[in-house]
Write a protein that holds these residues in place. Structure first.
Motif, PDB file in Angstrom:
ATOM      1  N   GLY A 139       1.401  -1.547  -0.121  1.00  0.00           N
ATOM      2  CA  GLY A 139      -0.351  -0.034   0.449  1.00  0.00           C
ATOM      3  C   GLY A 139       0.433   1.037   0.123  1.00  0.00           C
ATOM      4  O   GLY A 139       0.355   2.087  -0.808  1.00  0.00           O
ATOM      5  N   HIS A 140       1.989   1.269   0.856  1.00  0.00           N
ATOM      6  CA  HIS A 140       2.602   2.064   1.099  1.00  0.00           C
ATOM      7  C   HIS A 140       3.870   2.728  -0.785  1.00  0.00           C
ATOM      8  O   HIS A 140       3.747   3.869  -1.110  1.00  0.00           O
ATOM      9  N   ARG A 153       1.427   3.522  -3.739  1.00  0.00           N
ATOM     10  CA  ARG A 153       0.118   4.484  -3.069  1.00  0.00           C
ATOM     11  C   ARG A 153       0.723   5.998  -4.190  1.00  0.00           C
ATOM     12  O   ARG A 153      -1.073   6.809  -4.774  1.00  0.00           O
ATOM     13  N   GLU A 205      -5.408   1.690  -4.443  1.00  0.00           N
ATOM     14  CA  GLU A 205      -5.968   1.234  -3.155  1.00  0.00           C
ATOM     15  C   GLU A 205      -5.850  -0.344  -3.556  1.00  0.00           C
ATOM     16  O   GLU A 205      -6.690  -0.765  -2.081  1.00  0.00           O
ATOM     17  N   ARG A 244      -4.276  -1.392  -1.204  1.00  0.00           N
ATOM     18  CA  ARG A 244      -3.481  -0.607   0.661  1.00  0.00           C
ATOM     19  C   ARG A 244      -4.031  -1.968   0.744  1.00  0.00           C
ATOM     20  O   ARG A 244      -4.362  -2.788   2.468  1.00  0.00           O
ATOM     21  N   SER A 295      -2.442  -4.710   1.442  1.00  0.00           N
ATOM     22  CA  SER A 295      -1.268  -4.468   2.767  1.00  0.00           C
ATOM     23  C   SER A 295      -2.316  -5.010   4.105  1.00  0.00           C
ATOM     24  O   SER A 295      -2.381  -5.823   4.596  1.00  0.00           O
TER      25      SER A 295
END
Length: 414
Positions: A263-264, A267, A274, A277, A280
């Motif tokens: 997710g990071h 990003r 999305e 994220r 994760s």
């Protein structure tokens, strides 16, 4: 610590993130006390504080030397310093960014790595991340194992029988990442996991298109290749997630540490941010899932004789520092009647660290031998861990059986 980014990094996502991380460092030095390479070499530049200074210079646009690359190469990325740091410095992210920038700057200056180093890194990226290719190569190595030099033989585990994998369907489903080297090196890990979950009424589903988590490429400087692996896995898992998969289960803590960062890392990808994220958020190490079923597992193990089971547990860095998960494995095994001992300095790295044992063999073996001496002092019948790299690395230096802790749970359940 104050930092002024060079023009080539200003207003870039990587530069902004690196600036924020460096800015949190107060130069206290607590990290040096728990850094394995600093303890071995006693050089400030081979500890987190010194490496942060080196990366700060690079990020500010100062000339980059090959010495800087060497000190960053020697870093295990064990992230023990993150567990120690009172200021919350995300050193692991900083060193990933710093390594990439250093490589780019040195390449621009015509200071490429020696041809042998470049070839070895290419082989690791291309060979380890392709399960079919790696499996075929490993089988050849296993056939020739008695003839191999001792150092190479230690990296080639004997052929293992994975046993029967359950085929029952259950209403409850979770995804399982098979991994890239684990199915060939230790197929019983995933098979044992599937058997344990089957006993709990959960079906583990494998998305056939999913492959390497991306860690090997990403942590050796191929960020673009690593991100491509991440996108491919998200595409493979997404239909199952939409169909109601409860979690993505990780049997290798090294993979889990990276997938939790999808997710990071994605990003800024409009198409994948999305979904990354969501992936994760769904990712769980085995030790996060099974404690919820501790009562049921204990009941199933209740009729099995448990006398004499004593193991030494080596918590991988990617579990205790990368994911900040501690105590769960020991507690669960204890509920199943197993005596678990943590060795002295259990927070320190065993020296495996992904590709580190190949790229930095001398330091890696010194760390392994020290770790094994402390594990053997616990007088265990077996050593258990939670990551295929640690398991293979440790087994290469001892005659004591080394296994994944889920294999022990599978045995206890019969």
């Amino acid at each position: 610590m104050q930092i002024t980014l060079a023009d080539f990094l200003r207003d870039t996502p990587e530069g902004t993130e690196a600036q924020s991380i460096v800015g949190k460092c107060v130069h206290c030095g607590f990290c040096t006390a728990t850094c394995p390479t600093y303890q071995l070499l006693g050089d400030e530049l081979d500890g987190p504080r010194g490496r942060i200074y080196l990366m700060k210079q690079v990020l500010e646009g100062q000339p980059v030397s090959e010495s800087t690359r060497l000190h960053l190469d020697r870093c295990l990325t064990c992230r023990n310093c993150e567990s120690t740091c009172p200021s919350g410095v995300r050193y692991g992210r900083l060193v990933d960014i710093g390594r990439e920038v250093v490589e780019q700057r040195l390449a621009a200056a015509g200071k490429l790595r020696p041809a042998g180093e470049r070839a070895l890194r290419w082989v690791l990226r291309e060979g380890l991340t392709r399960p079919a290719l790696f499996g075929s190569a490993l089988r050849l190595g296993q056939m020739a194992r008695p003839l191999l030099p001792a150092a190479l033989r230690a990296k080639v585990p004997p052929l293992q029988d994975a046993g029967v994998r359950p085929r029952r369907s259950h209403a409850r489903k979770m995804l399982l990442l098979e991994g890239c080297v684990q199915p060939a090196m230790s197929p019983n890990i995933n098979a044992a996991t599937a058997r344990v979950f089957d006993r709990l009424g959960i079906e583990l589903v494998t998305a056939r298109e999913a492959g390497c988590c991306g860690a090997i490429r990403y942590h050796t400087g191929d960020h673009a290749g690593g991100l491509d692996h991440m996108r491919r896995n998200i595409d493979a898992w997404w239909p199952h997630i939409e169909a109601g998969a409860e979690a993505i289960v990780m049997t290798a803590s090294g993979c889990g540490a990276l997938v939790k960062e999808y997710g990071h890392l994605l990003r800024d990808d409009a198409r994948y941010a999305e979904r990354a994220r969501r992936v994760s958020a769904l990712t769980r190490d085995l030790s996060e899932v099974l404690p919820d079923f501790a009562d049921e597992l204990q009941a199933q193990a209740g009729t099995v004789p448990r006398a004499g089971r004593r193991v030494a547990y080596h918590p991988p860095c990617t579990l205790q520092h990368g994911q900040q998960i501690r105590g769960k494995v020991e507690a669960l095994l204890g509920r199943l009647g197993i005596e678990v001992r943590l060795c002295a300095d259990s927070h320190l790295c065993c020296g495996s660290a992904g590709t580190y044992s190949v790229l930095q063999p001398e330091l890696s073996l010194r760390l392994r031998d020290d770790k094994l001496a402390k594990l053997q002092a616990c007088e265990p019948e077996a050593i258990v861990s939670a990551n295929i790299g640690c398991i293979t690395h440790l087994q290469g230096g001892t005659g004591t059986p080394v296994m994944h802790w889920i294999e022990l749970v599978d045995r206890v359940l019969g």
